[in-house]
Design an enzyme around this catalytic site. Structure first.
Site, PDB file in Angstrom:
ATOM      1  N   SER A 264       0.896  -1.225  -0.023  1.00 56.48           N
ATOM      2  CA  SER A 264       0.097   0.095   0.080  1.00 56.48           C
ATOM      3  C   SER A 264       0.826   1.430  -0.227  1.00 56.48           C
ATOM      4  CB  SER A 264      -0.865   0.088   1.155  1.00 56.48           C
ATOM      5  OG  SER A 264      -0.158   0.467   2.274  1.00 56.48           O
ATOM      6  N   LYS A 265      -0.028   2.372  -0.427  1.00 54.94           N
ATOM      7  CA  LYS A 265       1.026   3.689  -0.368  1.00 54.94           C
ATOM      8  C   LYS A 265       1.682   3.956   1.009  1.00 54.94           C
ATOM      9  CE  LYS A 265      -2.815   6.438  -0.396  1.00 54.94           C
ATOM     10  NZ  LYS A 265      -3.721   7.770  -1.103  1.00 54.94           N
TER      11      LYS A 265
END
Ligand code: GLU
Length: 507
Positions: A264-265
């Site tokens: 995920s970011k």
């Protein structure tokens, strides 16, 4: 393959392009190039509530930086345009209506309140509400209402959506190039909205209509779209387009460096590596995200690293030019299982590409750092510095950081080093060293090395007794590459100045 290969990258402009998105673009690009086909860029912006200003520009810039040239699409044009779905808005309604006509879709007039009441009722029973073959019988739609009632509502301008009529309890065995046969049962699927009250199609409708009209031959996209595959195939069937339906390939997830789950970011900021190709500031939250570009990665290295996230050539080869990737890429060699992202490997790739760069090219980049510091340094010398230090660097920034002693004479001397190698007899030895170096007329690395070695050999002292304090004088610590290479770049004058300085400082 008898059909012209046409593939599309179809991002929604809902934020910066994650590296998984870039990988999807890359695999589409490689597949197109491998087969001499077309690579399209379509912007899927039908969900206006999720639109993020600047995201489209960001996507286009990122593809450019990666060197993935778009043949057709937003920013390029082409004969199947427009390629931004919001500009195709007038086109979709007729297709939704066509499905209503053929009995594959229906109007649904349920208000937001009615839907949430249904949802709440289900939740109270510990169930989740699905608008499907069973519940649709109790809802306000053109399947439960009379034709007249429907007409009256439509004529009065009532809000409606058009939903797909998912067949009840049908087994579907669908083909995915990467996964082989995939099984779905339609009783687990809901009646997805195809056309919204705001007059916009949803992703599903627009995506199928556009892939058909744009003559897309292969849909290559992330695994998160696999659950939509049955609906999409059923839509092709409902439209009567099955004979030209694209083939599907769902790419494996990119996994976190450690632990479970999808990268995920947030992982990037937490673990200190970028997950975006370029820097991005979220216009809503002001949150800032690192980019590979600004962090000093070379686009070739970034692309090479991404290509191996889920694909392998079947050989030991790891370093590929973009052309080699185009030549060797095939969907058959893409794995089903998730690909673990390894930030150290990304650095390793960058190192491999960095050392291949010419010293002149690296020197130009190194010089940019120096300019920011207000330092002007001879370009020929910067080239030598790059040659000397690039083997130990992953980034140009590493060369910059490890070359500081060239631009600044040491102000202090490493304490441990001084204790270890600055002895009583050292100042006298350094004075002699100064004399030896002074006499070298052409101050090159081999010349100074020969002179110093000759002198040391004539004395009763070990080489380290000379070289360790010498290094302290020049660098301030025990680090750095070959001493004689360093002093060649510094020049005679600066070398002798630094030797004099350490003698007077450590007196
Ligand atoms: N707009 C979708 C996305 O953002 C495209 C999915 C597809 O390729 O069908 O990923």
């Amino acid at each position: 393959m008898d059909r012209k290969v046409r593939v599309r990258f179809a991002p929604s402009p809902t934020g910066a392009l994650h590296l998984g998105g870039v990988r999807t673009a890359l695999f589409n690009y490689l597949f197109a190039r491998h087969h001499g086909g077309d690579f399209l860029l379509r912007i899927e912006d039908t969900d206006q509530t999720r639109y993020v200003p600047g995201a489209e520009e960001y996507i286009i810039e990122s593809l450019k930086w990666c060197g993935l040239t778009v043949d057709e699409g937003v920013g390029v044009g082409g004969e199947y345009g427009p390629y931004r779905q919001s500009e195709r808005k007038p086109l979709y309604k007729q297709y939704a209506l066509q499905l209503v006509e053929s009995g594959n879709a229906y109007y649904s007039f349920d208000s937001a309140e009615e839907l949430s009441a249904q949802r709440a009722a289900c939740e109270a029973k510990g169930e989740t509400f699905m608008y499907n073959a069973i519940s649709r019988k109790n809802m306000k739609n053109s399947l439960t209402m009379s034709a007249e009632e429907v007409k009256t509502l439509l004529d009065s301008g009532a809000n409606y959506v058009i939903r797909f009529k998912m067949p009840e309890n049908e087994d579907l065995y669908l083909h995915d190039i990467i996964r082989g046969e995939v099984h779905f049962n339609t009783s687990l699927l809901d009646d997805k909205v195809l056309f919204k009250a705001d007059g916009m199609p949803t992703y599903h409708l627009a995506n199928i209509v556009d892939d058909h009209l744009m003559k897309i031959s292969h849909v290559i996209r992330g695994e998160e779209w696999l659950p939509s595959l049955p609906l999409h195939v059923l839509l092709y069937r409902a439209f009567g387009w099955e004979d030209t339906m694209p083939e599907f390939a769902h790419l494996p997830l990119i996994l976190k460096p450690v632990g479970n789950g999808k990268l995920s970011k947030r992982d990037g900021n937490k673990m200190g590596f970028p997950v975006f190709p370029m820097e991005f500031t979220d216009p809503e939250t002001g949150e800032k995200w690192h980019g590979y570009k600004e962090d000093g990665y070379l686009p070739e290295a970034f692309i090479n690293m991404l290509a191996l996230l889920g694909w392998n050539p079947g050989t030991e080869q790891e370093i590929f030019t973009l052309q080699e990737l185009c030549d060797q890429f095939s969907l058959e060699r893409v794995n089903k299982s998730g690909a673990r992202f390894n930030p150290d490997k990304a650095k390793w790739f960058n190192h491999k590409y960095l050392v291949q760069k010419s010293d002149a090219e690296l020197a130009i980049q190194l010089n940019e750092f120096l300019v920011k510091d207000g330092i002007s340094y001879d370009m020929a010398k910067l080239e030598k510095i790059c040659r000397l230090l690039k083997e130990r660097a992953n980034f140009v920034a590493d060369i910059y950081n490890s070359s500081q002693y060239f631009y600044h004479a040491p102000q202090t001397y490493d304490e441990k080093g001084v204790k270890k190698s600055w002895k009583e007899e050292t100042p006298a030895l350094m004075e002699e060293l100064i004399d030896v170096l002074e006499k070298v007329s052409e101050f090159t690395s081999p010349n100074t090395e020969e002179a110093v070695k000759e002198w040391v050999a004539s004395k009763e002292v070990g080489f380290g007794k000379i070289m360790n304090p010498f290094r302290l004088a020049i660098i301030g610590s025990a680090d750095g590459p070959h001493m004689f290479d360093i002093i060649e770049i510094l020049g005679k004058e600066e070398t002798l100045t630094r030797l004099h300085r350490i003698i007077s400082t450590l007196k």
